[in-house]
Design an enzyme around this catalytic site. Structure first.
Site, PDB file in Angstrom:
ATOM      1  N   TYR A 144       0.802  -1.225   0.000  1.00 53.63           N
ATOM      2  CA  TYR A 144       0.000   0.000   0.000  1.00 53.63           C
ATOM      3  C   TYR A 144       0.841   1.284   0.000  1.00 53.63           C
ATOM      4  O   TYR A 144       0.869   2.008  -0.985  1.00 53.63           O
ATOM      5  CB  TYR A 144      -0.968  -0.017   1.190  1.00 53.63           C
ATOM      6  CG  TYR A 144      -1.958  -1.156   1.087  1.00 53.63           C
ATOM      7  CD1 TYR A 144      -2.981  -1.118   0.138  1.00 53.63           C
ATOM      8  CD2 TYR A 144      -1.860  -2.285   1.884  1.00 53.63           C
ATOM      9  CE1 TYR A 144      -3.882  -2.163   0.005  1.00 53.63           C
ATOM     10  CE2 TYR A 144      -2.762  -3.341   1.759  1.00 53.63           C
ATOM     11  CZ  TYR A 144      -3.765  -3.269   0.821  1.00 53.63           C
ATOM     12  OH  TYR A 144      -4.646  -4.306   0.687  1.00 53.63           O
ATOM     13  N   PRO A 157     -11.228  -0.331  -3.812  1.00 54.02           N
ATOM     14  CA  PRO A 157     -12.384  -1.014  -4.397  1.00 54.02           C
ATOM     15  C   PRO A 157     -13.637  -0.132  -4.353  1.00 54.02           C
ATOM     16  O   PRO A 157     -13.699   0.849  -3.606  1.00 54.02           O
ATOM     17  CB  PRO A 157     -12.589  -2.222  -3.487  1.00 54.02           C
ATOM     18  CG  PRO A 157     -11.423  -2.268  -2.577  1.00 54.02           C
ATOM     19  CD  PRO A 157     -10.867  -0.889  -2.507  1.00 54.02           C
ATOM     20  N   HIS A 379      -7.708   1.274   0.758  1.00 58.68           N
ATOM     21  CA  HIS A 379      -7.551  -0.104   1.232  1.00 58.68           C
ATOM     22  C   HIS A 379      -6.458  -0.320   2.288  1.00 58.68           C
ATOM     23  O   HIS A 379      -6.399  -1.373   2.921  1.00 58.68           O
ATOM     24  CB  HIS A 379      -7.239  -0.959  -0.016  1.00 58.68           C
ATOM     25  CG  HIS A 379      -7.657  -2.380   0.057  1.00 58.68           C
ATOM     26  ND1 HIS A 379      -7.620  -3.108   1.217  1.00 58.68           N
ATOM     27  CD2 HIS A 379      -8.125  -3.215  -0.888  1.00 58.68           C
ATOM     28  CE1 HIS A 379      -8.032  -4.335   0.966  1.00 58.68           C
ATOM     29  NE2 HIS A 379      -8.354  -4.425  -0.306  1.00 58.68           N
ATOM     30  N   PRO A 466     -18.988 -23.634  -1.966  1.00 59.97           N
ATOM     31  CA  PRO A 466     -19.384 -22.654  -2.987  1.00 59.97           C
ATOM     32  C   PRO A 466     -18.209 -21.816  -3.494  1.00 59.97           C
ATOM     33  O   PRO A 466     -18.112 -21.524  -4.677  1.00 59.97           O
ATOM     34  CB  PRO A 466     -20.407 -21.782  -2.258  1.00 59.97           C
ATOM     35  CG  PRO A 466     -20.919 -22.619  -1.145  1.00 59.97           C
ATOM     36  CD  PRO A 466     -19.794 -23.506  -0.738  1.00 59.97           C
ATOM     37  N   ASP A 467     -17.322 -21.433  -2.583  1.00 61.18           N
ATOM     38  CA  ASP A 467     -16.212 -20.590  -3.021  1.00 61.18           C
ATOM     39  C   ASP A 467     -15.299 -21.349  -3.987  1.00 61.18           C
ATOM     40  O   ASP A 467     -14.923 -20.833  -5.042  1.00 61.18           O
ATOM     41  CB  ASP A 467     -15.404 -20.094  -1.814  1.00 61.18           C
ATOM     42  CG  ASP A 467     -14.309 -19.142  -2.262  1.00 61.18           C
ATOM     43  OD1 ASP A 467     -14.657 -18.045  -2.743  1.00 61.18           O
ATOM     44  OD2 ASP A 467     -13.126 -19.503  -2.192  1.00 61.18           O
ATOM     45  N   SER A 591     -11.570 -12.043  -5.561  1.00 57.34           N
ATOM     46  CA  SER A 591     -11.838 -11.939  -4.138  1.00 57.34           C
ATOM     47  C   SER A 591     -13.312 -12.207  -3.863  1.00 57.34           C
ATOM     48  O   SER A 591     -14.176 -11.711  -4.585  1.00 57.34           O
ATOM     49  CB  SER A 591     -11.476 -10.532  -3.670  1.00 57.34           C
ATOM     50  OG  SER A 591     -11.502 -10.456  -2.278  1.00 57.34           O
TER      51      SER A 591
HETATM   52  N1  COA Z   1     -20.867 -28.935   1.500  1.00 53.88           N
HETATM   53  C1  COA Z   1     -21.855 -28.101   1.914  1.00 53.88           C
HETATM   54  N2  COA Z   1     -21.622 -26.832   2.329  1.00 53.88           N
HETATM   55  C2  COA Z   1     -20.367 -26.390   2.326  1.00 53.88           C
HETATM   56  C3  COA Z   1     -19.295 -27.192   1.893  1.00 53.88           C
HETATM   57  C4  COA Z   1     -19.585 -28.513   1.460  1.00 53.88           C
HETATM   58  N3  COA Z   1     -18.622 -29.333   1.053  1.00 53.88           N
HETATM   59  N4  COA Z   1     -18.154 -26.477   1.994  1.00 53.88           N
HETATM   60  C5  COA Z   1     -18.494 -25.272   2.469  1.00 53.88           C
HETATM   61  N5  COA Z   1     -19.825 -25.222   2.674  1.00 53.88           N
HETATM   62  C6  COA Z   1     -20.588 -24.088   3.225  1.00 53.88           C
HETATM   63  C7  COA Z   1     -19.909 -23.496   4.452  1.00 53.88           C
HETATM   64  O1  COA Z   1     -20.270 -24.175   5.611  1.00 53.88           O
HETATM   65  C8  COA Z   1     -20.412 -22.070   4.411  1.00 53.88           C
HETATM   66  O2  COA Z   1     -21.716 -22.047   4.926  1.00 53.88           O
HETATM   67  P1  COA Z   1     -22.489 -20.691   5.354  1.00 53.88           P
HETATM   68  O3  COA Z   1     -22.969 -20.051   4.086  1.00 53.88           O
HETATM   69  O4  COA Z   1     -23.603 -21.183   6.176  1.00 53.88           O
HETATM   70  O5  COA Z   1     -21.489 -19.885   6.099  1.00 53.88           O
HETATM   71  C9  COA Z   1     -20.511 -21.765   2.951  1.00 53.88           C
HETATM   72  O6  COA Z   1     -20.629 -23.026   2.289  1.00 53.88           O
HETATM   73  C10 COA Z   1     -19.328 -20.997   2.384  1.00 53.88           C
HETATM   74  O7  COA Z   1     -18.148 -21.769   2.465  1.00 53.88           O
HETATM   75  P2  COA Z   1     -17.071 -21.734   1.286  1.00 53.88           P
HETATM   76  O8  COA Z   1     -17.724 -21.399   0.018  1.00 53.88           O
HETATM   77  O9  COA Z   1     -16.284 -22.995   1.349  1.00 53.88           O
HETATM   78  O10 COA Z   1     -16.165 -20.499   1.568  1.00 53.88           O
HETATM   79  P3  COA Z   1     -15.715 -19.751   2.843  1.00 53.88           P
HETATM   80  O11 COA Z   1     -16.843 -18.972   3.394  1.00 53.88           O
HETATM   81  O12 COA Z   1     -15.020 -20.697   3.735  1.00 53.88           O
HETATM   82  O13 COA Z   1     -14.715 -18.724   2.190  1.00 53.88           O
HETATM   83  C11 COA Z   1     -12.606 -17.830   1.585  1.00 53.88           C
HETATM   84  C12 COA Z   1     -13.509 -19.076   1.584  1.00 53.88           C
HETATM   85  C13 COA Z   1     -11.290 -18.164   0.961  1.00 53.88           C
HETATM   86  C14 COA Z   1     -13.275 -16.725   0.785  1.00 53.88           C
HETATM   87  C15 COA Z   1     -12.437 -17.393   3.070  1.00 53.88           C
HETATM   88  O14 COA Z   1     -11.718 -18.387   3.763  1.00 53.88           O
HETATM   89  C16 COA Z   1     -11.677 -16.111   3.237  1.00 53.88           C
HETATM   90  O15 COA Z   1     -10.474 -16.113   3.440  1.00 53.88           O
HETATM   91  N6  COA Z   1     -12.391 -14.987   3.186  1.00 53.88           N
HETATM   92  C17 COA Z   1     -11.797 -13.668   3.285  1.00 53.88           C
HETATM   93  C18 COA Z   1     -11.555 -13.112   1.922  1.00 53.88           C
HETATM   94  C19 COA Z   1     -11.248 -11.666   2.007  1.00 53.88           C
HETATM   95  O16 COA Z   1     -10.720 -11.175   2.995  1.00 53.88           O
HETATM   96  N7  COA Z   1     -11.612 -10.947   0.952  1.00 53.88           N
HETATM   97  C20 COA Z   1     -11.439  -9.534   0.891  1.00 53.88           C
HETATM   98  C21 COA Z   1     -10.045  -9.120   0.788  1.00 53.88           C
HETATM   99  S1  COA Z   1      -9.963  -7.376   0.862  1.00 53.88           S
HETATM  100  C1  HC5 Z   2     -15.334  -4.520  -1.249  1.00 55.83           C
HETATM  101  C2  HC5 Z   2     -14.523  -5.625  -1.749  1.00 55.83           C
HETATM  102  C3  HC5 Z   2     -13.104  -5.363  -1.688  1.00 55.83           C
HETATM  103  C4  HC5 Z   2     -12.215  -6.503  -1.990  1.00 55.83           C
HETATM  104  C5  HC5 Z   2     -10.833  -6.032  -2.014  1.00 55.83           C
HETATM  105  C6  HC5 Z   2      -9.817  -7.096  -2.111  1.00 55.83           C
HETATM  106  O1  HC5 Z   2     -10.098  -8.237  -2.244  1.00 55.83           O
HETATM  107  O2  HC5 Z   2      -8.555  -6.681  -2.063  1.00 55.83           O
HETATM  108  C7  HC5 Z   2      -7.502  -7.643  -2.108  1.00 55.83           C
HETATM  109  C8  HC5 Z   2      -6.716  -7.502  -0.834  1.00 55.83           C
HETATM  110  C9  HC5 Z   2      -5.768  -8.580  -0.560  1.00 55.83           C
HETATM  111  O3  HC5 Z   2      -4.824  -8.356   0.197  1.00 55.83           O
HETATM  112  O4  HC5 Z   2      -5.922  -9.684  -1.086  1.00 55.83           O
HETATM  113  C10 HC5 Z   2      -6.621  -7.294  -3.293  1.00 55.83           C
HETATM  114  N1  HC5 Z   2      -7.190  -7.563  -4.631  1.00 55.83           N
HETATM  115  C11 HC5 Z   2      -8.232  -6.597  -4.978  1.00 55.83           C
HETATM  116  C12 HC5 Z   2      -6.090  -7.386  -5.575  1.00 55.83           C
HETATM  117  C13 HC5 Z   2      -7.720  -8.928  -4.784  1.00 55.83           C
END
Ligand code: COA
Ligand code: HC5
Length: 664
Positions: A144, A157, A379, A466-467, A591
């Site tokens: 940053y 974002p 950010h 789902p992810d 993301s």
């Molecule tokens: N069968 C049925 N359900 C399942 C499943 C399976 N095999 N695997 C996962 N699920 C469910 C989970 O229990 C969860 O349920 P909920 O909706 O009731 O909470 C849901 O599906 C979502 O799980 P999943 O899709 O596996 O993803 P997650 O929520 O664990 O997210 C990441 C994965 C990587 C996105 C998360 O770990 C993360 O790091 N998030 C932060 C990202 C972030 O910071 N982004 C912004 C950056 S600026």
């Molecule tokens: C409102 C949604 C903002 C998402 C922002 C985000 O995911 O930023 C990432 C931060 C990080 O450290 O992974 C960077 N990215 C935009 C490049 C994915």
């Protein structure tokens, strides 16, 4: 060029050597042995960090928000050999056989006993013993504050909120007043440490980022920026926001002297005052914040010497947040969310609302006369999820609070206009910034895809994450368009750790590649496709678990590189190798940011020939925003979004047509 691009050394290095496979196997046995020997303890006692102290929390209040904070583990350093082994796995699907063989040699050399890697690892371990989080200060700097491209599109974002029912100026101000009230309600929860602790997989997360969201600002510098926060519960704690209208900036008190929030009517009358006092557009001084950081840093340093400017800058820095009362701008109704997304990302251009912003401010909400609302955030201090908690809370509050605007009071303190003394050089910079923001606007291609056929309920019904499902669909889409896999970044939260930020999930894997190939080859049976899809999902989920548990490879490798630089050593060959360059040139930057409201979130690509993909998975639909640059002949966000929708449907067909035996 964008933030993750700055880690890449554009100096490829390739030597072709082909060692025997059996020798490699022995090496990896040795590697795994070493990996076990070098395990780091994962839980270490926490002390209050400098950051916490500077935020005025020297005496911790034991509200529920910090119930778990002390027991959070410190970010571990993965074993060196484990990272090297996994690094090789991650680059294999991206490289030719020849390049891969070369990389294996480079990695082996880096990781040999008593070699460079081990030495750097030991130095990193030493650093980790001294700090609450060995990475967070480095990350703040390299990702940053030292990143010099404009924050607009490249870093900050945009978030698009559901359309509001706004049909008049009065509606616009009423909604804005409710919104302010909602933010103050959330602020109260932060200030009294009473927010519920965020959780992931049932585990508590670090809540520190919430202190860096409100009353926070980035400060430009000629070579490096700074980030400042103004703590609550102090006599001089900020009680004002900045309201922008037609490029004017007003400081508006939103609390009384005791810190009690003003009523909706008081807020409304203040906003009305601003609107009536700023009927003609002002010089768009806010455009300076869209400039290259060195340029803005130099201008800021000079302007700040003038006491009037210094006072205005200080007011902006200290403000709780910035509210932009936007002017109408043309838009096509079919593309309303794409239009608002552009307003969120860069203010729609110099002829629209780009000058009605202050991009250094951590939080900027905007409310348009056409019902478009949303925000952009700087950010540096916080990840998306804390910002989304704020938005979810504020929207729920604004929609539930009574429309109490009857008694139009005038007893609120009058807003004060911020003045700027701009020299000729600053005026020239504003002119240049105008051209640059418009050229960036023209270059940015942005496609909003509300995928309505199913939401995260479908993968769940198939017992799939789902992810991971969405990530593999993105892989398939890229493969369909380009006939190959590309380096893909997915944000993984490290907030299980004290002051944790993010690591990278490298979504292009050997398994995803095998699935994509099978999908594209004619004659692959649905059962085979379904099985390979499930394998790819498992592999993605495994990587996700590694990343969120501090075993990711990208931040560890970054740490090894930075410690070498800090010690005045040459950057090791591993970081000059084609594989490193290629695997950190994230053509696909993604993301997941889930929200309670039907939000669309977006950000720009991180490389000139890349895509930025943000998604909010809802129960029955999926919101995607796909960005690309028009100047790249290789990318097209409209095509990507269309093919992504097709991939998601095709995968559903495969899963539904495959016999149950195709399950793993
Ligand atoms: N069968 C049925 N359900 C399942 C499943 C399976 N095999 N695997 C996962 N699920 C469910 C989970 O229990 C969860 O349920 P909920 O909706 O009731 O909470 C849901 O599906 C979502 O799980 P999943 O899709 O596996 O993803 P997650 O929520 O664990 O997210 C990441 C994965 C990587 C996105 C998360 O770990 C993360 O790091 N998030 C932060 C990202 C972030 O910071 N982004 C912004 C950056 S600026
Ligand atoms: C409102 C949604 C903002 C998402 C922002 C985000 O995911 O930023 C990432 C931060 C990080 O450290 O992974 C960077 N990215 C935009 C490049 C994915």
């Amino acid at each position: 060029m964008s933030m993750y691009f700055c880690f890449v050394f554009v100096q490829p290095w390739a030597v072709t050597i082909s060692p025997q496979r059996s020798q490699e196997a022995k090496k990896f046995y040795h590697i795994k042995y070493l990996a076990r020997m070098m395990q780091m303890p994962k839980v270490v006692k926490m002390g209050l960090s400098k950051t916490a102290a500077s935020l005025g929390r020297v005496k911790p209040q034991h509200g529920r928000m910090f119930l778990h904070q002390k027991s959070l583990a410190r970010l571990p350093i993965p074993p060196l050999q484990q990272t090297l082994y996994r690094y090789l796995l991650s680059v294999e699907p991206l490289l030719s056989k020849e390049d891969f063989e070369t990389t294996k040699k480079v990695v082996e050399d880096f990781g040999k006993p008593n070699g460079v890697g081990q030495r750097l690892q030991m130095a990193l371990v030493k650093r980790a013993k001294k700090l609450d989080n060995w990475l967070s200060q480095w990350w703040l700097s390299v990702a940053y504050l030292e990143f010099r491209s404009p924050v607009v599109v490249n870093v900050s974002p945009g978030i698009v909120c559901p359309r509001e029912n706004i049909n008049s100026e009065s509606d616009q101000l009423k909604f804005a007043s409710k919104f302010i009230s909602g933010v103050l309600d959330f602020k109260h929860l932060i200030d009294t440490n009473s927010l519920p602790v965020d959780q992931m997989g049932g585990q508590p997360l670090c809540m520190d980022q919430y202190y860096k969201v409100l009353a926070a600002c980035r400060i430009p510098g000629p070579r490096k920026d700074d980030l400042v926060f103004y703590p609550p519960n102090k006599p001089d704690a900020p009680k004002h926001i900045i309201v922008a209208h037609k490029n004017h900036f007003y400081t508006v008190d939103v609390m009384d002297k005791e810190g009690v929030p003003l009523t909706l009517s008081q807020l409304y009358s203040q906003l009305k005052f601003v609107l009536e006092a700023s009927t003609q557009p002002e010089i768009p001084v806010g455009l300076l914040t869209t400039a290259h950081r060195n340029t803005w840093g130099k201008v800021y340093k000079r302007l700040n010497k003038d006491p009037t400017n210094a006072k205005s800058f200080d007011n902006i820095k200290r403000a709780i947040f910035l509210l932009c009362l936007d002017s109408s701008s043309s838009q096509t109704e079919q593309n309303f969310s794409a239009h608002v997304a552009r307003q969120a990302l860069y203010g729609g251009g110099s002829g629209s609302n780009s000058g009605n912003r202050w991009y250094d401010k951590t939080i900027q909400f905007f409310v348009s006369p056409n019902g478009g609302t949303g925000l952009t955030y700087e950010h540096s201090g916080a990840e998306g999820p804390p910002i989304i908690s704020l938005v979810d809370h504020t929207l729920a509050y604004a929609h539930s609070i009574a429309d109490d605007f009857n008694a139009m009071t005038v007893d609120a303190p009058a807003p004060k206009k911020l003045n700027f003394n701009l020299d000729l050089d600053a005026l020239d910079t504003i002119e240049e910034a105008k051209q640059e923001i418009d050229s960036l606007a023209g270059d940015l291609q942005l496609t909003i895809l509300p995928f309505k056929h199913y939401g995260k309920d479908f993968p769940k019904s198939q017992k799939l994450s789902p992810d991971a499902f969405i990530q593999i669909a993105i892989q398939l889409t890229y493969y369909k368009i380009y006939g190959r896999s590309a380096a893909t970044y997915e944000s993984a939260s490290l907030r299980k750790y004290q002051y944790g930020r993010t690591d990278t999930i490298r979504s292009a894997s050997i398994a995803s590649n095998a699935f994509c190939k099978a999908m594209e080859e004619s004659g692959t049976k649905p059962s085979e496709k379904a099985m390979l899809f499930r394998k790819a999902i498992l592999s993605h989920k495994e990587y996700t678990n590694l990343a969120i548990n501090g075993d990711g490879i990208d931040r560890h490798l970054l740490g090894l590189k930075l410690i070498a630089i800090e010690q005045g050593e040459n950057v090791p060959d591993l970081f000059m190798d084609t594989a490193y360059t290629q695997s950190s040139h994230f053509n696909v930057s993604t993301s997941q940011v889930p929200a309670k409201h039907d939000l669309v979130m977006c950000f720009g690509p991180v490389v000139p020939d890349g895509y930025g993909i943000c998604y909010n998975p809802r129960q029955n639909h999926l919101n995607f925003a796909v960005s690309a640059f028009n100047t790249s002949p290789e990318t097209d966000s409209d095509v990507f979004a269309k093919r992504l929708s097709e991939s998601l449907l095709e995968i559903r067909d495969v899963l539904e047509s495959a016999p149950p035996t195709a399950k793993l």
